[in-house]
Each structure stands twice: as C-alpha cells, then as structure tokens.
Design an enzyme around this catalytic site. Structure first.
Site, PDB file in Angstrom:
ATOM      1  N   LYS A  16      16.624  56.305   2.968  1.00  0.00           N
ATOM      2  CA  LYS A  16      16.673  57.773   3.022  1.00  0.00           C
ATOM      3  C   LYS A  16      17.829  58.268   3.885  1.00  0.00           C
ATOM      4  O   LYS A  16      18.560  59.165   3.496  1.00  0.00           O
ATOM      5  CB  LYS A  16      15.369  58.360   3.586  1.00  0.00           C
ATOM      6  CG  LYS A  16      14.119  57.989   2.832  1.00  0.00           C
ATOM      7  CD  LYS A  16      12.909  58.717   3.392  1.00  0.00           C
ATOM      8  CE  LYS A  16      12.654  58.486   4.872  1.00  0.00           C
ATOM      9  NZ  LYS A  16      12.153  57.167   5.262  1.00  0.00           N
ATOM     10  N   ARG A  91       5.050  63.934   6.483  1.00  0.00           N
ATOM     11  CA  ARG A  91       4.587  62.543   6.477  1.00  0.00           C
ATOM     12  C   ARG A  91       3.077  62.457   6.396  1.00  0.00           C
ATOM     13  O   ARG A  91       2.537  61.355   6.368  1.00  0.00           O
ATOM     14  CB  ARG A  91       5.023  61.885   7.783  1.00  0.00           C
ATOM     15  CG  ARG A  91       6.206  60.943   7.619  1.00  0.00           C
ATOM     16  CD  ARG A  91       6.603  60.554   9.016  1.00  0.00           C
ATOM     17  NE  ARG A  91       7.201  59.276   9.126  1.00  0.00           N
ATOM     18  CZ  ARG A  91       8.518  59.096   9.260  1.00  0.00           C
ATOM     19  NH1 ARG A  91       9.340  60.086   9.188  1.00  0.00           N
ATOM     20  NH2 ARG A  91       8.985  57.887   9.443  1.00  0.00           N
ATOM     21  N   ARG A 130      19.813  46.710  10.838  1.00  0.00           N
ATOM     22  CA  ARG A 130      20.213  48.116  11.003  1.00  0.00           C
ATOM     23  C   ARG A 130      20.698  48.395  12.422  1.00  0.00           C
ATOM     24  O   ARG A 130      20.089  47.947  13.390  1.00  0.00           O
ATOM     25  CB  ARG A 130      19.002  49.007  10.676  1.00  0.00           C
ATOM     26  CG  ARG A 130      19.266  50.471  10.893  1.00  0.00           C
ATOM     27  CD  ARG A 130      18.349  51.304  10.057  1.00  0.00           C
ATOM     28  NE  ARG A 130      17.045  51.518  10.665  1.00  0.00           N
ATOM     29  CZ  ARG A 130      16.135  52.331  10.126  1.00  0.00           C
ATOM     30  NH1 ARG A 130      16.376  52.972   9.000  1.00  0.00           N
ATOM     31  NH2 ARG A 130      14.959  52.490  10.704  1.00  0.00           N
ATOM     32  N   ARG A 161      17.335  50.224  16.996  1.00  0.00           N
ATOM     33  CA  ARG A 161      16.218  51.078  17.418  1.00  0.00           C
ATOM     34  C   ARG A 161      15.076  50.220  17.935  1.00  0.00           C
ATOM     35  O   ARG A 161      14.779  49.176  17.374  1.00  0.00           O
ATOM     36  CB  ARG A 161      15.733  51.928  16.236  1.00  0.00           C
ATOM     37  CG  ARG A 161      16.527  53.199  16.057  1.00  0.00           C
ATOM     38  CD  ARG A 161      16.208  53.886  14.765  1.00  0.00           C
ATOM     39  NE  ARG A 161      14.790  53.983  14.454  1.00  0.00           N
ATOM     40  CZ  ARG A 161      14.324  54.551  13.342  1.00  0.00           C
ATOM     41  NH1 ARG A 161      15.152  55.076  12.469  1.00  0.00           N
ATOM     42  NH2 ARG A 161      13.046  54.599  13.108  1.00  0.00           N
ATOM     43  N   ARG A 172       4.706  50.310  10.592  1.00  0.00           N
ATOM     44  CA  ARG A 172       5.124  51.607  10.040  1.00  0.00           C
ATOM     45  C   ARG A 172       4.883  51.664   8.538  1.00  0.00           C
ATOM     46  O   ARG A 172       4.587  52.721   7.987  1.00  0.00           O
ATOM     47  CB  ARG A 172       6.601  51.875  10.386  1.00  0.00           C
ATOM     48  CG  ARG A 172       6.736  52.508  11.776  1.00  0.00           C
ATOM     49  CD  ARG A 172       8.017  52.096  12.462  1.00  0.00           C
ATOM     50  NE  ARG A 172       9.200  52.661  11.861  1.00  0.00           N
ATOM     51  CZ  ARG A 172      10.413  52.099  11.939  1.00  0.00           C
ATOM     52  NH1 ARG A 172      10.570  50.958  12.562  1.00  0.00           N
ATOM     53  NH2 ARG A 172      11.445  52.685  11.402  1.00  0.00           N
TER      54      ARG A 172
HETATM   55  P1  ADP Z   1      11.837  55.670   9.647  1.00  0.00           P
HETATM   56  O1  ADP Z   1      11.964  56.430   8.352  1.00  0.00           O
HETATM   57  O2  ADP Z   1      12.842  54.578   9.772  1.00  0.00           O
HETATM   58  O3  ADP Z   1      10.429  55.290  10.012  1.00  0.00           O
HETATM   59  P2  ADP Z   1      12.281  58.048  11.251  1.00  0.00           P
HETATM   60  O4  ADP Z   1      13.528  58.150  12.001  1.00  0.00           O
HETATM   61  O5  ADP Z   1      12.070  58.988  10.116  1.00  0.00           O
HETATM   62  O6  ADP Z   1      12.255  56.545  10.806  1.00  0.00           O
HETATM   63  O7  ADP Z   1      11.007  58.168  12.230  1.00  0.00           O
HETATM   64  C1  ADP Z   1      10.869  57.378  13.390  1.00  0.00           C
HETATM   65  C2  ADP Z   1       9.546  57.699  14.090  1.00  0.00           C
HETATM   66  O8  ADP Z   1       9.512  59.106  14.462  1.00  0.00           O
HETATM   67  C3  ADP Z   1       8.270  57.507  13.253  1.00  0.00           C
HETATM   68  O9  ADP Z   1       7.803  56.173  13.267  1.00  0.00           O
HETATM   69  C4  ADP Z   1       7.311  58.478  13.967  1.00  0.00           C
HETATM   70  O10 ADP Z   1       6.839  57.954  15.170  1.00  0.00           O
HETATM   71  C5  ADP Z   1       8.194  59.653  14.314  1.00  0.00           C
HETATM   72  N1  ADP Z   1       8.225  60.685  13.229  1.00  0.00           N
HETATM   73  C6  ADP Z   1       9.323  61.050  12.503  1.00  0.00           C
HETATM   74  N2  ADP Z   1       9.001  62.012  11.619  1.00  0.00           N
HETATM   75  C7  ADP Z   1       7.677  62.270  11.786  1.00  0.00           C
HETATM   76  C8  ADP Z   1       6.745  63.150  11.172  1.00  0.00           C
HETATM   77  N3  ADP Z   1       7.114  63.989  10.182  1.00  0.00           N
HETATM   78  N4  ADP Z   1       5.460  63.139  11.591  1.00  0.00           N
HETATM   79  C9  ADP Z   1       5.061  62.322  12.580  1.00  0.00           C
HETATM   80  N5  ADP Z   1       5.883  61.468  13.212  1.00  0.00           N
HETATM   81  C10 ADP Z   1       7.175  61.419  12.834  1.00  0.00           C
END
Ligand code: ADP
Length: 216
Positions: A16, A91, A130, A161, A172
């Site tokens: 994404k 999410r 990554r 990360r 996750r």
């Molecule tokens: P990835 O898609 O690689 O999991 P993101 O950068 O989108 O990574 O998200 C990293 C972390 O940030 C998630 O594991 C969560 O803890 C938090 N997070 C991001 N977006 C949301 C969301 N919409 N709702 C709840 N937690 C979120």
C-alpha cells in the site's frame, strides 16, 4: 475534474505504502496515512504519540476513538479540495462506519476503494527487507529498492521499523484478519480487488486504469 478520494485496504507488506507514493505523485493527492501520522507523533513524543506507542509497538490497533479524532483533524478544507488517499484507515468496522458519517457530513464520498490481496508468507518476506527514511517516510527494500538519499531535508537515516519483525508481522496479519477483513463485506461491490503479488509497476498500471477509467 472532481477530486479523487481513494482508500487502500490490505495487510502490512501488501504494498500500500509503495503504491501510495506513486499514486500521490501521478494524481497530486494528499497522503493520509494513519501509520505515518502515529509514528511521527511517537517520535515527537506528543500526547497522541504517548497514548499510541504501546499499541503500535505490540502490533495491535490503536483505539478507535484516538484514530477517529486524528482523522477528523486531517480532513481539512484544503485536503478535501485537492483530493486524498487514505492509507491504513479505516481498519475496523467502527472506523468504517464513522468515516461514512464524516464523509456524508462533508457532502463527499470515496471515489475508489482498493483491496491489496496477498498471502501472509509473501508479506513476511517483503517486510524483512523493508527500510524507511526517518525523515520523509519513503519506503525502501534492501534487495529490490536499496535505500538512497531521498530528499534535500533527509538525513540519510534509514531504519527498520520496530514492528517489522517476523513475529510482529504474523501478529499484525492476525489482527488484520480479525478486525479489518470485515470491512471487505462492508464495502461489498464498491471494493476493487488488486492482486498484490504482481510487480510494483504492474500494480501501478492497474490502479491508474481503474482510477482513470471510472473517474467522474
Ligand atoms: P502496516 O500497514 O505496515 O501495518 P501502518 O503504518 O499502516 O503499517 O500501521 C502501523 C501501526 O499503526 C499498526 O500496527 C497500528 O498499531 C497503528 N495504526 C495505523 N493505522 C491504524 C488505524 N486506522 N487504527 C488503529 N491503529 C492503527
């Protein structure tokens, strides 16, 4: 031309973020990535960052109420005028329902909702390599797209990360299946499924075709 309001759904490592970079450039949109916003807040030790840190570190979702407040702040008139891309939000079903209300109040609706479909094993192999620029969040891969200085303001500091270990990626993925997959039926026929196993260029072409072919 009316603005584009895009949404990317998909597990960690589905590509994404990489596709977001290309699409933002091609269509001149604002990037609304909840993950980037949260990581920035954690780095700057803001109140939001302090509240979110333990969840992000564990690979769990940050509570809906915090995310919804954050999204309300990001939906500013200039971004609505320009068009935007939601990356990593919503999410959960609750976030999806709240977003629907917020957009309805603003008199706008999502123009394209993409689902990046990929297996767990593939995401693990991608995420292991990554690396992220700490300054601009640009995404690299040690083999496929090695880190290089990205911008004038970037210090050349690339990190892995802390939630990108195999164990946390597996966790996750479980969280994605439990809490985010229900959104697939919530969006139903509006969802455009993308084979996220294709190459970045192929996926970019598919996205552009879908966006340009159906844009009103
Ligand atoms: P990835 O898609 O690689 O999991 P993101 O950068 O989108 O990574 O998200 C990293 C972390 O940030 C998630 O594991 C969560 O803890 C938090 N997070 C991001 N977006 C949301 C969301 N919409 N709702 C709840 N937690 C979120």
């Amino acid at each position: 031309m009316s603005p584009l309001y895009l949404l990317f759904l998909g597990p960690a490592g589905s590509g994404k973020g990489t596709q977001a970079e290309k699409i933002l450039e091609t269509f001149g949109l604002c990037h609304l990535s909840t993950g980037d916003i949260l990581r920035g807040a954690i780095r700057k030790e803001t109140l939001l960052g302090k509240k979110a840190e333990s969840y992000v570190e564990a690979g769990d979702l940050v509570p809906d109420s915090l995310i919804i407040d954050l999204i309300k702040e990001t939906l500013t008139p200039d971004r609505i005028e320009k068009g935007f891309l939601f990356d990593g939000f919503p999410r959960t079903l609750e976030q999806g329902e709240k977003l629907k209300e917020l957009l309805l109040d603003l008199g706008i609706s999502l123009t394209h909702i993409f689902y990046f479909d990929i297996s767990l094993e593939k995401t693990i192999s991608r995420i292991a390599g990554r690396r992220i620029c700490v300054d601009c969040n640009k995404i690299y891969h040690i083999d496929y797209n090695p880190p290089k200085t990205c911008g004038e303001d970037c210090s050349g500091n690339f990190i892995q990360r802390s939630d990108d270990t195999e164990e946390k990626v597996r966790h996750r993925y479980d969280v994605f299946e439990e809490q985010t997959v229900p959104l697939l039926s919530f969006y139903g026929e509006d969802l455009l499924s993308i084979d996220a196993d294709l190459t970045p260029d192929e996926i970019h072409r598919e996205l552009c075709l879908a966006i340009e072919g159906t844009k009103v």
